[in-house]
Design a protein around this motif. Structure first.
Motif, PDB file in Angstrom:
ATOM      1  N   THR A  26       0.818  -1.220   0.000  1.00 16.50           N
ATOM      2  CA  THR A  26       0.000   0.000   0.000  1.00 16.50           C
ATOM      3  C   THR A  26       0.850   1.267   0.000  1.00 16.50           C
ATOM      4  N   ALA A  27       1.920   1.238   0.757  1.00 19.90           N
ATOM      5  CA  ALA A  27       2.739   2.451   0.863  1.00 19.90           C
ATOM      6  C   ALA A  27       4.208   2.134   0.582  1.00 19.90           C
ATOM      7  N   GLY A  28       4.451   1.321  -0.429  1.00 23.66           N
ATOM      8  CA  GLY A  28       5.821   0.991  -0.799  1.00 23.66           C
ATOM      9  C   GLY A  28       6.298  -0.271  -0.100  1.00 23.66           C
ATOM     10  N   VAL A  75      10.510   2.157   1.951  1.00 21.89           N
ATOM     11  CA  VAL A  75      10.898   3.054   0.865  1.00 21.89           C
ATOM     12  C   VAL A  75       9.755   3.120  -0.127  1.00 21.89           C
ATOM     13  N   LYS A  76       9.485   4.323  -0.608  1.00 20.59           N
ATOM     14  CA  LYS A  76       8.444   4.457  -1.631  1.00 20.59           C
ATOM     15  C   LYS A  76       8.833   5.501  -2.668  1.00 20.59           C
ATOM     16  N   LEU A  77       8.231   5.350  -3.825  1.00 19.47           N
ATOM     17  CA  LEU A  77       8.504   6.251  -4.940  1.00 19.47           C
ATOM     18  C   LEU A  77       7.412   7.301  -5.044  1.00 19.47           C
ATOM     19  N   GLU A  83       2.442  12.743  -6.379  1.00 18.60           N
ATOM     20  CA  GLU A  83       1.495  11.705  -5.970  1.00 18.60           C
ATOM     21  C   GLU A  83       2.202  10.365  -5.820  1.00 18.60           C
ATOM     22  N   MET A  84       1.493   9.372  -5.290  1.00 19.29           N
ATOM     23  CA  MET A  84       2.082   8.041  -5.121  1.00 19.29           C
ATOM     24  C   MET A  84       2.385   7.431  -6.489  1.00 19.29           C
ATOM     25  N   LEU A  85       3.334   6.513  -6.504  1.00 19.68           N
ATOM     26  CA  LEU A  85       3.732   5.826  -7.739  1.00 19.68           C
ATOM     27  C   LEU A  85       2.514   5.222  -8.445  1.00 19.68           C
ATOM     28  N   ASP A 285       2.887  12.666   8.133  1.00 18.81           N
ATOM     29  CA  ASP A 285       1.844  12.771   7.107  1.00 18.81           C
ATOM     30  C   ASP A 285       0.464  12.474   7.680  1.00 18.81           C
ATOM     31  N   ARG A 286       0.381  12.214   8.974  1.00 19.80           N
ATOM     32  CA  ARG A 286      -0.925  12.014   9.609  1.00 19.80           C
ATOM     33  C   ARG A 286      -1.054  12.929  10.810  1.00 19.80           C
ATOM     34  N   ILE A 287      -2.278  13.299  11.108  1.00 16.95           N
ATOM     35  CA  ILE A 287      -2.527  14.127  12.291  1.00 16.95           C
ATOM     36  C   ILE A 287      -3.890  13.783  12.882  1.00 16.95           C
ATOM     37  N   ALA A 334     -13.984   2.718   4.321  1.00 17.93           N
ATOM     38  CA  ALA A 334     -14.957   1.972   5.125  1.00 17.93           C
ATOM     39  C   ALA A 334     -14.722   2.178   6.620  1.00 17.93           C
ATOM     40  N   TYR A 335     -13.505   2.589   6.999  1.00 20.28           N
ATOM     41  CA  TYR A 335     -13.215   2.833   8.417  1.00 20.28           C
ATOM     42  C   TYR A 335     -13.854   4.116   8.949  1.00 20.28           C
ATOM     43  N   ALA A 336     -14.404   4.935   8.067  1.00 19.41           N
ATOM     44  CA  ALA A 336     -15.010   6.186   8.544  1.00 19.41           C
ATOM     45  C   ALA A 336     -16.159   5.850   9.487  1.00 19.41           C
ATOM     46  N   LYS A 356     -11.012   2.475  -1.396  1.00 22.00           N
ATOM     47  CA  LYS A 356     -10.245   1.462  -0.682  1.00 22.00           C
ATOM     48  C   LYS A 356      -9.222   2.138   0.233  1.00 22.00           C
ATOM     49  N   THR A 357      -8.807   1.440   1.271  1.00 20.05           N
ATOM     50  CA  THR A 357      -7.782   1.942   2.186  1.00 20.05           C
ATOM     51  C   THR A 357      -6.481   2.242   1.431  1.00 20.05           C
ATOM     52  N   GLY A 358      -5.768   3.265   1.885  1.00 20.34           N
ATOM     53  CA  GLY A 358      -4.500   3.638   1.225  1.00 20.34           C
ATOM     54  C   GLY A 358      -4.697   4.970   0.515  1.00 20.34           C
ATOM     55  N   PHE A 375      -9.996  12.010   3.632  1.00 19.60           N
ATOM     56  CA  PHE A 375      -9.264  11.639   4.844  1.00 19.60           C
ATOM     57  C   PHE A 375      -9.526  10.191   5.195  1.00 19.60           C
ATOM     58  N   GLU A 376      -8.494   9.506   5.650  1.00 15.02           N
ATOM     59  CA  GLU A 376      -8.702   8.248   6.332  1.00 15.02           C
ATOM     60  C   GLU A 376      -8.980   8.579   7.799  1.00 15.02           C
ATOM     61  N   ALA A 377      -9.731   7.694   8.467  1.00 14.78           N
ATOM     62  CA  ALA A 377     -10.051   7.939   9.877  1.00 14.78           C
ATOM     63  C   ALA A 377      -8.768   8.095  10.698  1.00 14.78           C
ATOM     64  N   GLY A 379      -6.265   9.803  10.143  1.00 13.10           N
ATOM     65  CA  GLY A 379      -5.702  11.150  10.131  1.00 13.10           C
ATOM     66  C   GLY A 379      -4.868  11.490   8.912  1.00 13.10           C
ATOM     67  N   HIS A 380      -4.979  10.668   7.885  1.00 15.43           N
ATOM     68  CA  HIS A 380      -4.195  10.871   6.678  1.00 15.43           C
ATOM     69  C   HIS A 380      -5.090  11.467   5.599  1.00 15.43           C
ATOM     70  N   GLY A 381      -4.849  12.691   5.171  1.00 17.10           N
ATOM     71  CA  GLY A 381      -5.709  13.232   4.132  1.00 17.10           C
ATOM     72  C   GLY A 381      -5.403  14.672   3.782  1.00 17.10           C
ATOM     73  N   VAL A 500     -14.573  -7.058   6.839  1.00 14.64           N
ATOM     74  CA  VAL A 500     -13.339  -7.819   6.988  1.00 14.64           C
ATOM     75  C   VAL A 500     -12.486  -7.519   5.764  1.00 14.64           C
ATOM     76  N   ARG A 501     -11.217  -7.154   5.969  1.00 16.53           N
ATOM     77  CA  ARG A 501     -10.337  -6.909   4.813  1.00 16.53           C
ATOM     78  C   ARG A 501      -8.919  -7.398   5.123  1.00 16.53           C
ATOM     79  N   PRO A 502      -8.230  -7.898   4.096  1.00 16.15           N
ATOM     80  CA  PRO A 502      -6.837  -8.283   4.337  1.00 16.15           C
ATOM     81  C   PRO A 502      -5.995  -7.027   4.456  1.00 16.15           C
ATOM     82  N   SER A 503      -5.057  -7.014   5.387  1.00 15.70           N
ATOM     83  CA  SER A 503      -4.159  -5.865   5.520  1.00 15.70           C
ATOM     84  C   SER A 503      -3.271  -5.750   4.284  1.00 15.70           C
ATOM     85  N   GLY A 504      -2.951  -4.522   3.915  1.00 19.75           N
ATOM     86  CA  GLY A 504      -2.014  -4.307   2.815  1.00 19.75           C
ATOM     87  C   GLY A 504      -0.592  -4.131   3.311  1.00 19.75           C
ATOM     88  N   THR A 505      -0.395  -4.130   4.626  1.00 18.56           N
ATOM     89  CA  THR A 505       0.941  -3.860   5.165  1.00 18.56           C
ATOM     90  C   THR A 505       1.436  -4.934   6.119  1.00 18.56           C
TER      91      THR A 505
END
Ligand code: 16G
Ligand code: ZN
Length: 533
Positions: A26-28, A75-77, A83-85, A285-287, A334-336, A356-358, A375-377, A379-381, A500-505
């Motif tokens: 999700t984030a590199g 590490v991420k590009l 924006e994200m890769l 990057d989150r607050i 969906a976490y909102a 989707k999350t991310g 925003f994600e719940a 604090g990322h947005g 229910v969701r599989p984690s991306g990290t």
């Protein structure tokens, strides 16, 4: 392959651990820092190719593991507009990172070069930075070898926040165009955001100091610099958990993720009723915001609350500006919290969609909107003004001083928001500005709606790959019939919702539940987790 002639020699210095496979998630790439040297070296190679595939536009590389423990790294590009890769490259990254030998590595690079019809004559340009993690310098050296192996014109921005690096990339690629984003320097970053903030709050009452938990990360020195540049009674801050030197302190018992997950104040902070508090995560990057009421009860103002605050303010400005064709929308995951979604739809009467999350998924949805707040719940947005919204604002002719004021504020807000990615410092200034303009305390902001009780559980399963979802991760399509079981459990509970969701990290599955009461919510969460296990 002459163009990859130096790769084998450099690669020999950074051998891939034989027993580990890496995945661009999700984030590199993100895992234990000491295992990442070969991967970061190879990300240097990929960043160079990515830049060549974009005719030499500047690509960013950030070395960070955000809110994760200090021993982790990642590490991420970063793509040209900050924006994200682009997702289609994630597969290349995973393949290149897992090549077992130098020959395989060169072959994997050659495949990317061919598939993307990359012109080897283009000089690659890459900028990079890292957070404060102890594994950072070694990984940075590996990255520099990867960049050197392909003759990259590379510049280090040192130790900065993730959103600062995104900002620099966008500035460098827009310099001299109509879309010029700002000066690609630390001074440029601070001047842009501090300046826009002061334009918004000028003439309002001076706010009381804001207490910032900086997670003992890079946000601590950077937010101090921001406050120094603003040099104004409108931005009084007190930084807590600002120790970036003592090993083991980063994100430990503090930071946005800790506060959101545990719903309690971070280590080292005693909340005084009436004061304002916020927490950044390890790469800023989150607050999230929080406060204590007069009974010393803790109240969290998470990403949903921040997004509704910003959306409300934008909506009110759009109405006050009297400009046709501006429309604010909100993207959530969906976490909102269910009550935040109802508030946006029923009270604010704004369109809202789920992604989707991310961050990359939310960002893309927000780009479809005229003015999109996402925003994600956790604090990322941030918020995005589409080119259409900018054109509408530019063409607007105010008929009254009130309209002129509203239009000026919309421009200032646009300058204050980091449009390349969610940014704790920029988001903090937006929140502070809105609160100052409305004359609100955190308790007054919090009155908009009350969160439904919610519970997030992590379930370790044998194979998370069998969990597949649709409908922005709210509905399982596999394993068969599990969704029916979840639906039946949810139906028993007033205001129940679960997914229910599989984690991306992480190698785990996440279960989220909410309901009208704490008891029902917890029962639902554990019942769904039981069905998953
Ligand atoms: C990453 C994402 C974050 C998301 C989290 C979900 C970015 C920059 N970061 O940290 O936004 O909330 O993953 O993790 O996109 P999970 O898939 O393990 O639940
Ligand atoms: Zn982060």
């Amino acid at each position: 392959m002459a163009r990859f002639a130096s790769v084998a020699e450099y690669s020999a210095k950074h051998p891939k651990p034989a027993d580990i496979s890496f995945a661009y998630g999700t984030a590199g790439f993100r895992t234990v820092g000491s295992t990442l040297e070969s991967t970061v070296f190879r990300v240097g190679l990929l960043a160079a190719l990515r830049s060549q595939s974009k005719q030499g536009r500047v690509i960013g590389v950030m070395i960070t593991a955000s809110h994760n423990p200090e021993c982790d790294n990642g590490v991420k590009l970063v793509d040209p507009m900050g924006e994200m890769l682009q997702q289609s490259w994630e597969g290349y990254c995973t393949r290149v990172a897992n090549a077992a030998t130098s020959d395989e590595l060169v072959a994997a690079l050659a495949e990317v070069a061919e598939a993307e019809a990359i012109d080897a004559a283009v000089t690659p340009r890459v900028v990079y930075a890292r957070d404060t993690r102890p594994s950072g310098p070694l990984l940075q050296a590996a990255l520099e070898d990867g960049l050197a192996a392909l003759g990259t014109d590379a510049v280090s921005f040192g130790v900065v926040t993730t959103p600062q690096l995104h900002y620099y990339v966008r500035c460098l690629n827009t310099a001299g165009t109509a879309a010029a984003y700002g000066e690609p320097t630390a001074e440029g970053y601070f001047a842009k955001y501090a300046g826009a903030y002061l334009r918004l709050v000028e003439g309002k009452q001076h706010p009381s100091p804001l207490h910032i938990d900086a997670a003992n990360g890079v946000g601590a020195p950077e937010v101090r610099k921001l406050a120094a540049v603003a040099a104004s009674p409108y931005l009084q801050i007190e930084v807590h958990n600002g120790d970036t030197e003592t090993p083991g302190k980063l994100n430990s018992g503090c930071g946005a993720d800790y506060v959101k997950s545990n719903q309690r104040a971070p280590a080292g902070m005693v909340l005084a009723p009436g004061s304002r508090y916020c927490s950044f995560d390890g790469d800023a990057d989150r607050i999230v915001y929080y406060y204590a009421d007069e009974h010393s009860t803790f109240h969290l103002l998470d990403g949903d609350k921040i997004s509704t605050l910003i959306a409300t303010y934008l909506r009110d400005l759009v109405v006050a500006a009297g400009v046709e064709g501006l429309q604010v929308g909100v993207v959530q995951t969906a976490y909102a919290n269910g009550n935040s979604t109802s508030y946006i739809k029923d009270t604010l009467r704004l369109p809202t969609v789920f992604a989707k999350t991310g961050v990359k998924h939310l960002h893309h949805e927000a780009e479809q909107m005229n003015i999109g707040v996402y925003f994600e719940a956790n604090g990322h947005g941030t918020a995005l003004f589409s080119p259409a919204a900018v054109a509408t604002l530019r063409a607007a002719t105010p008929q009254t001083p009130a309209q002129q004021d509203a239009i000026g504020r919309l421009w200032a807000l646009r300058d204050l928001i980091n449009e390349s990615v969610g940014d704790a410092m920029s988001d903090m200034l937006v929140v502070e500005a809105v609160l100052a303009c409305k004359g609100w305390t955190l308790a007054q902001w919090d009155e908009a709606y009350t969160d439904l009780p919610s519970r997030l559980l992590k379930v370790i399963v044998q194979d998370r790959a069998i969990f597949k979802t649709t409908n922005a991760e709210q509905t399982l399509t596999s394993p068969p019939h599990l969704q029916d079981t979840v639906d039946a459990l949810v139906a028993r509970v007033p205001r129940g919702r679960a997914f229910v969701r599989p984690s991306g990290t992480e190698d785990a599955v996440r279960v989220y539940a909410e309901a009208a009461t704490r008891a029902d919510c917890d029962q639902l969460a554990y019942a769904v987790a039981g069905a998953v296990f």
